[in-house]
Design a protein around this motif. Structure first.
Motif, PDB file in Angstrom:
ATOM      1  N   SER A 110      -2.059 -19.927   0.483  1.00 60.14           N
ATOM      2  CA  SER A 110      -3.082 -20.780   0.129  1.00 60.14           C
ATOM      3  C   SER A 110      -4.325 -20.469  -0.436  1.00 60.14           C
ATOM      4  O   SER A 110      -5.132 -20.839  -1.353  1.00 60.14           O
ATOM      5  CB  SER A 110      -3.137 -22.078   1.098  1.00 60.14           C
ATOM      6  N   ASN A 111      -4.746 -19.335   0.471  1.00 57.94           N
ATOM      7  CA  ASN A 111      -6.071 -18.684  -0.102  1.00 57.94           C
ATOM      8  C   ASN A 111      -5.999 -17.655  -1.097  1.00 57.94           C
ATOM      9  O   ASN A 111      -7.020 -17.756  -1.859  1.00 57.94           O
ATOM     10  CB  ASN A 111      -6.633 -17.802   1.313  1.00 57.94           C
ATOM     11  N   LEU A 112      -4.775 -17.264  -1.521  1.00 54.60           N
ATOM     12  CA  LEU A 112      -4.757 -16.323  -2.381  1.00 54.60           C
ATOM     13  C   LEU A 112      -4.666 -17.105  -3.851  1.00 54.60           C
ATOM     14  O   LEU A 112      -5.237 -17.011  -4.855  1.00 54.60           O
ATOM     15  CB  LEU A 112      -3.414 -15.398  -2.483  1.00 54.60           C
ATOM     16  N   LEU A 113      -3.729 -18.562  -3.703  1.00 58.23           N
ATOM     17  CA  LEU A 113      -3.336 -19.210  -4.729  1.00 58.23           C
ATOM     18  C   LEU A 113      -4.227 -20.389  -4.680  1.00 58.23           C
ATOM     19  O   LEU A 113      -3.456 -21.427  -4.536  1.00 58.23           O
ATOM     20  CB  LEU A 113      -1.931 -19.393  -4.951  1.00 58.23           C
ATOM     21  N   ALA A 261      -0.585  -5.669  -1.064  1.00 57.32           N
ATOM     22  CA  ALA A 261      -0.591  -4.822   0.203  1.00 57.32           C
ATOM     23  C   ALA A 261      -2.048  -4.761   0.669  1.00 57.32           C
ATOM     24  O   ALA A 261      -2.014  -4.828   1.964  1.00 57.32           O
ATOM     25  CB  ALA A 261       0.294  -3.582  -0.287  1.00 57.32           C
ATOM     26  N   LYS A 262      -2.875  -4.596  -0.049  1.00 55.06           N
ATOM     27  CA  LYS A 262      -4.191  -4.287   0.239  1.00 55.06           C
ATOM     28  C   LYS A 262      -4.487  -5.621   0.988  1.00 55.06           C
ATOM     29  O   LYS A 262      -5.461  -5.613   1.963  1.00 55.06           O
ATOM     30  CB  LYS A 262      -5.108  -4.035  -1.052  1.00 55.06           C
ATOM     31  N   ARG A 263      -4.421  -6.775   0.350  1.00 55.85           N
ATOM     32  CA  ARG A 263      -4.937  -8.070   0.983  1.00 55.85           C
ATOM     33  C   ARG A 263      -4.334  -8.441   2.371  1.00 55.85           C
ATOM     34  O   ARG A 263      -4.752  -9.089   3.079  1.00 55.85           O
ATOM     35  CB  ARG A 263      -4.466  -9.185  -0.139  1.00 55.85           C
ATOM     36  N   VAL A 266      -5.922  -6.257   4.667  1.00 54.69           N
ATOM     37  CA  VAL A 266      -7.263  -6.608   5.341  1.00 54.69           C
ATOM     38  C   VAL A 266      -7.052  -7.963   6.168  1.00 54.69           C
ATOM     39  O   VAL A 266      -7.769  -7.901   7.193  1.00 54.69           O
ATOM     40  CB  VAL A 266      -7.866  -7.171   4.170  1.00 54.69           C
ATOM     41  N   GLN A 267      -6.078  -8.891   5.862  1.00 52.31           N
ATOM     42  CA  GLN A 267      -5.977 -10.026   6.670  1.00 52.31           C
ATOM     43  C   GLN A 267      -5.497  -9.695   7.990  1.00 52.31           C
ATOM     44  O   GLN A 267      -5.656 -10.217   9.029  1.00 52.31           O
ATOM     45  CB  GLN A 267      -4.873 -10.504   6.030  1.00 52.31           C
ATOM     46  N   PHE A 268      -4.389  -8.542   8.178  1.00 56.25           N
ATOM     47  CA  PHE A 268      -3.798  -8.556   9.477  1.00 56.25           C
ATOM     48  C   PHE A 268      -4.004  -7.308  10.168  1.00 56.25           C
ATOM     49  O   PHE A 268      -3.373  -6.896  11.185  1.00 56.25           O
ATOM     50  CB  PHE A 268      -2.126  -8.571   9.274  1.00 56.25           C
ATOM     51  N   VAL A 269      -4.864  -6.324   9.545  1.00 54.47           N
ATOM     52  CA  VAL A 269      -4.911  -5.178  10.078  1.00 54.47           C
ATOM     53  C   VAL A 269      -6.373  -4.668  10.388  1.00 54.47           C
ATOM     54  O   VAL A 269      -6.986  -5.075  11.370  1.00 54.47           O
ATOM     55  CB  VAL A 269      -4.392  -4.027   9.375  1.00 54.47           C
ATOM     56  N   SER A 270      -7.069  -4.340   9.175  1.00 50.41           N
ATOM     57  CA  SER A 270      -8.654  -4.218   9.241  1.00 50.41           C
ATOM     58  C   SER A 270      -9.364  -4.301   7.723  1.00 50.41           C
ATOM     59  O   SER A 270      -8.543  -4.497   6.870  1.00 50.41           O
ATOM     60  CB  SER A 270      -8.771  -2.674   9.932  1.00 50.41           C
ATOM     61  N   ASP A 271     -10.512  -4.490   7.800  1.00 51.48           N
ATOM     62  CA  ASP A 271     -11.390  -4.731   6.547  1.00 51.48           C
ATOM     63  C   ASP A 271     -11.355  -3.377   5.749  1.00 51.48           C
ATOM     64  O   ASP A 271     -11.412  -3.609   4.531  1.00 51.48           O
ATOM     65  CB  ASP A 271     -12.983  -5.025   6.955  1.00 51.48           C
ATOM     66  N   ASP A 272     -10.947  -2.308   6.500  1.00 50.90           N
ATOM     67  CA  ASP A 272     -10.826  -1.026   5.389  1.00 50.90           C
ATOM     68  C   ASP A 272      -9.609  -0.368   6.049  1.00 50.90           C
ATOM     69  O   ASP A 272      -9.487   0.625   6.471  1.00 50.90           O
ATOM     70  CB  ASP A 272     -11.879  -0.263   5.696  1.00 50.90           C
ATOM     71  N   ASP A 280       2.607   2.199   1.778  1.00 50.97           N
ATOM     72  CA  ASP A 280       3.929   2.026   2.363  1.00 50.97           C
ATOM     73  C   ASP A 280       4.176   0.513   2.215  1.00 50.97           C
ATOM     74  O   ASP A 280       5.274   0.084   1.843  1.00 50.97           O
ATOM     75  CB  ASP A 280       3.868   2.419   3.867  1.00 50.97           C
ATOM     76  N   VAL A 281       3.461  -0.477   2.397  1.00 52.63           N
ATOM     77  CA  VAL A 281       3.571  -1.832   2.110  1.00 52.63           C
ATOM     78  C   VAL A 281       4.034  -2.164   0.738  1.00 52.63           C
ATOM     79  O   VAL A 281       4.922  -2.880   0.492  1.00 52.63           O
ATOM     80  CB  VAL A 281       2.508  -2.713   2.629  1.00 52.63           C
ATOM     81  N   ALA A 282       3.174  -1.687  -0.202  1.00 54.59           N
ATOM     82  CA  ALA A 282       3.415  -1.860  -1.656  1.00 54.59           C
ATOM     83  C   ALA A 282       4.684  -1.259  -2.191  1.00 54.59           C
ATOM     84  O   ALA A 282       5.489  -2.091  -2.767  1.00 54.59           O
ATOM     85  CB  ALA A 282       2.210  -1.190  -2.306  1.00 54.59           C
ATOM     86  N   ARG A 283       5.325  -0.308  -1.418  1.00 58.76           N
ATOM     87  CA  ARG A 283       6.542   0.316  -1.728  1.00 58.76           C
ATOM     88  C   ARG A 283       7.644  -0.541  -1.315  1.00 58.76           C
ATOM     89  O   ARG A 283       8.577  -0.934  -1.689  1.00 58.76           O
ATOM     90  CB  ARG A 283       6.653   1.597  -1.191  1.00 58.76           C
TER      91      ARG A 283
END
Length: 477
Positions: A110-113, A261-263, A266-272, A280-283
Motif C-alpha cells: 500500500s505504501n509503494l502503490l 529488493a532495495k525497498r 530497507v523495510q525489513f533489514v536496515s536503512d543502508d 540476492d533478493v533481486a535475483r
C-alpha cells in the motif's frame, strides 16, 4: 515463561505488529520461527475470525462507490468520516489479525502503490483498492501491479480515469515508472513517459457521477508505442491486453527487481542494506517470476537479515499497534462514545505523527528511521504508551488485563517483577538498564518486596509499564 531465541524474536518482530506471548505460542506450535513464517505466507489457511468480524463495526465499508458518494451527498456521513472508519478498521486488523505477515505486506505494498485516504478524487473506490492490495500482497508482483494500476482508485488519484487519447494525462504513466517499478535509475526518458501514458488510455471512471469503472475502446490511443525496450504495434481497439503486456514487462525488468529488493531490504533489514543482500533478493525475485513469497524467503534467509536485529524504528502506526498487542487490550464494538477505543485509535496515531493512508504525496510514507525519530514523535509515543497502559485515553469499549494478571506469583522482589513483565512485553529477560528505568519510574528498589497490596500492583502499574514501553526494545522492531 518461554522466551524465544534472539533469531526467532527478530523474525517475528520484523514480520508482525508486535511479539506477544500468544504469537510466540503460535510460533512454537508451528515448529519454529521459519515454519511459522512459511505458514504465514499462506494466509488463506489461517483462521482470522476476530479481525474479520470487526469490519461489521463500520457498516459503510460494505457499500458500493456509488452508494458511498450518495451517502456523502446526502449529508449522512462525509467522505472523510467514511475514510476514518476505513483507517480504524485497518488499525484493528493490524492489532488483532492472526495473519500478521499478510497485514505487514499489505501495508508495504500500500505504501509503494500509494493512494491516499481521504482523497477527493479517489475515496469512493479506496476501500475496494485495499481489498485488491490484500488479495495480491502475497502473490506475484506482476499480478499486483496490473490490479493496482488498472484499479479505479489509482486511475482517479493520478488522473488516468480522465485521460484522453487526444491529450493523454501523464501523471500515472510517469509515477508508474518513477515510483512503482523501475525508478529514476531505470533509464526512461520523457518520451517513454508520454508513451507510458498513451498505453494506459481507455481506463475510465465516471467521476462524481455513478463512479462506474469501465474501459472505453474508442478513447484508447492506437499508435505504436515504445517504452525503453518495450515495443508494441498497438493496433487493437481493446488496449487491455497491451496494458497487461506492458506491466508484465515493467514488473520483470531488472531495474524493478533491484528497486523492489532495495525497498524490501530497507523495510525489513536496515536503512543502508548491503549490496549483496539487494542483489540476492533481486535475483530470487526474477528467478521466481516476481513471486513475493519466494522473494521474502530469500530476504529472511540472508545473513544480513539475521544480523539486523533492532536496527529498524517502528513507525507511529506500527508502535500503536504493537503497544495494544503487547498490553493485551481487547477492543469492543464501538457505541459511538467519544472515548471508544475503536474510534479513538486513529486520533492516537495522528498524535504520534502518522495515520494509515494519510501521506499526501504519491511516493508514500518514508521507510527510513530518521523520518520517525523526531522529538515530537517520541513525545507522542511516550504519551500514548502511558495513556494505553493506564486506560486514560481511550477509556471505554475495551478490556484491559487486571493488574494481578501481569504479576508473577507474589510476594516477589521488584527486579523479578520487572523481569516477568519484560518477558511478556519484550519477549526477552529484563536487562539491567530496563530494571534501572523501572526503579526510576516508580521509586522502587531492586530488592523491594512486592505484595498484592503494594503500590506497584495498584496505582503505579501504568507508569511501570510505560517505563518498559518507552525503551528501544519496544520502539524498534
Amino acid at each position: 515463561m518461554f522466551v524465544p531465541t534472539p533469531a526467532q524474536r527478530h523474525l517475528l518482530s520484523r514480520f508482525s505488529y508486535g511479539v506477544t506471548p500468544g504469537l510466540v505460542g503460535e510460533m512454537r506450535r508451528a515448529g519454529g520461527a521459519e515454519a511459522w513464517f512459511n505458514r504465514q505466507l499462506r494466509p488463506g489457511r489461517i483462521r482470522d475470525r476476530q479481525a474479520a468480524a470487526m469490519r461489521a463495526w463500520f457498516p459503510y465499508l460494505d457499500r458500493t462507490p456509488s452508494q458511498l458518494w450518495q451517502t456523502a451527498l446526502s449529508g449522512k456521513r462525509a467522505g472523510w468520516e467514511i475514510m476514518n472508519d476505513f483507517a480504524r478498521w485497518t488499525l484493528l486488523r493490524r492489532i488483532y489479525s492472526r495473519r500478521q505477515v499478510h497485514e505487514v505486506m499489505t501495508e508495504f505494498w500500500s505504501n509503494l502503490l500509494h493512494v491516499p485516504a481521504p482523497g477527493d478524487s479517489s475515496w469512493p473506490h479506496r476501500i475496494s483498492y485495499d481489498a485488491t492490495i490484500r488479495k495480491h500482497a502475497l502473490g506475484r508482483f506482476e499480478d499486483l501491479l496490473y490490479a493496482a494500476i488498472t484499479h479505479p482508485a489509482m486511475g482517479c488519484y493520478l488522473d488516468n480515469a480522465t485521460s484522453r487519447k487526444d491529450n493523454p494525462n501523464e501523471n500515472l504513466g510517469r509515477e508508474l515508472l518513477e515510483l512503482h517499478t523501475v525508478g529514476r535509475q531505470g533509464g526512461y526518458t520523457e518520451k517513454d513517459v508520454r508513451n507510458s501514458a498513451r498505453i494506459l488510455t481507455g481506463w475510465k471512471v465516471d467521476i462524481r457521477g455513478t463512479w462506474r469503472a469501465y474501459y472505453d475502446e474508442d478513447d484508447h490511443d492506437r499508435d505504436p508505442v515504445r517504452v525503453m525496450e518495450f515495443y508494441d504495434e498497438n493496433r487493437d481497439r481493446d488496449g487491455r491486453p497491451l496494458t497487461r503486456r506492458y506491466l508484465t514487462y515493467l514488473a520483470r525488468h531488472e531495474a524493478t527487481a533491484k528497486r523492489l529488493a532495495k525497498r524490501l531490504a530497507v523495510q525489513f533489514v536496515s536503512d543502508d542494506p548491503p549490496a549483496d543482500l539487494v542483489n540476492d533478493v533481486a535475483r530470487a525475485y526474477l528467478r521466481n517470476k516476481t513471486s513475493i513469497p519466494a522473494t521474502l524467503r530469500a530476504l529472511v534467509g540472508h545473513p544480513a537479515f539475521r544480523r539486523a536485529a533492532g536496527e529498524k524504528v517502528r513507525t507511529p502506526t506500527q508502535d500503536l499497534a504493537a503497544t495494544y498487542r503487547v498490553l493485551g487490550v481487547r477492543a469492543l464494538r464501538p457505541q459511538g462514545g467519544k472515548n471508544d477505543m475503536a474510534l479513538e485509535i486513529i486520533w492516537q496515531a495522528g498524535a504520534m505523527g502518522d495515520r494509515p493512508f494519510h501521506w499526501a504525496t504519491p511516493d508514500g510514507p518514508p521507510l527510513v528511521n530518521d523520518a520517525w525519530t523526531s522529538v515530537s514523535r517520541m513525545l507522542g509515543s511516550w504519551t500514548n504508551h502511558l495513556n494505553i497502559a493506564g486506560g486514560f485515553w481511550p477509556k471505554t469499549r475495551m478490556r484491559r488485563r487486571p493488574a494481578l494478571a501481569w504479576m508473577p506469583e507474589l510476594p516477589a522482589r521488584f527486579d523479578f517483577v520487572v523481569d516477568h513483565l519484560c518477558r511478556q512485553i519484550h519477549a526477552r529477560p529484563a536487562s539491567d538498564a530496563m530494571i534501572d528505568a523501572a526503579c526510576l519510574a516508580t521509586g522502587a528498589r531492586r530488592r523491594e518486596r512486592i505484595t498484592g497490596k503494594h503500590r506497584i500492583v495498584g496505582w503505579q502499574l501504568p507508569w511501570l509499564l510505560q517505563s518498559l514501553l518507552d525503551t528501544p526494545e519496544h520502539m524498534t522492531r
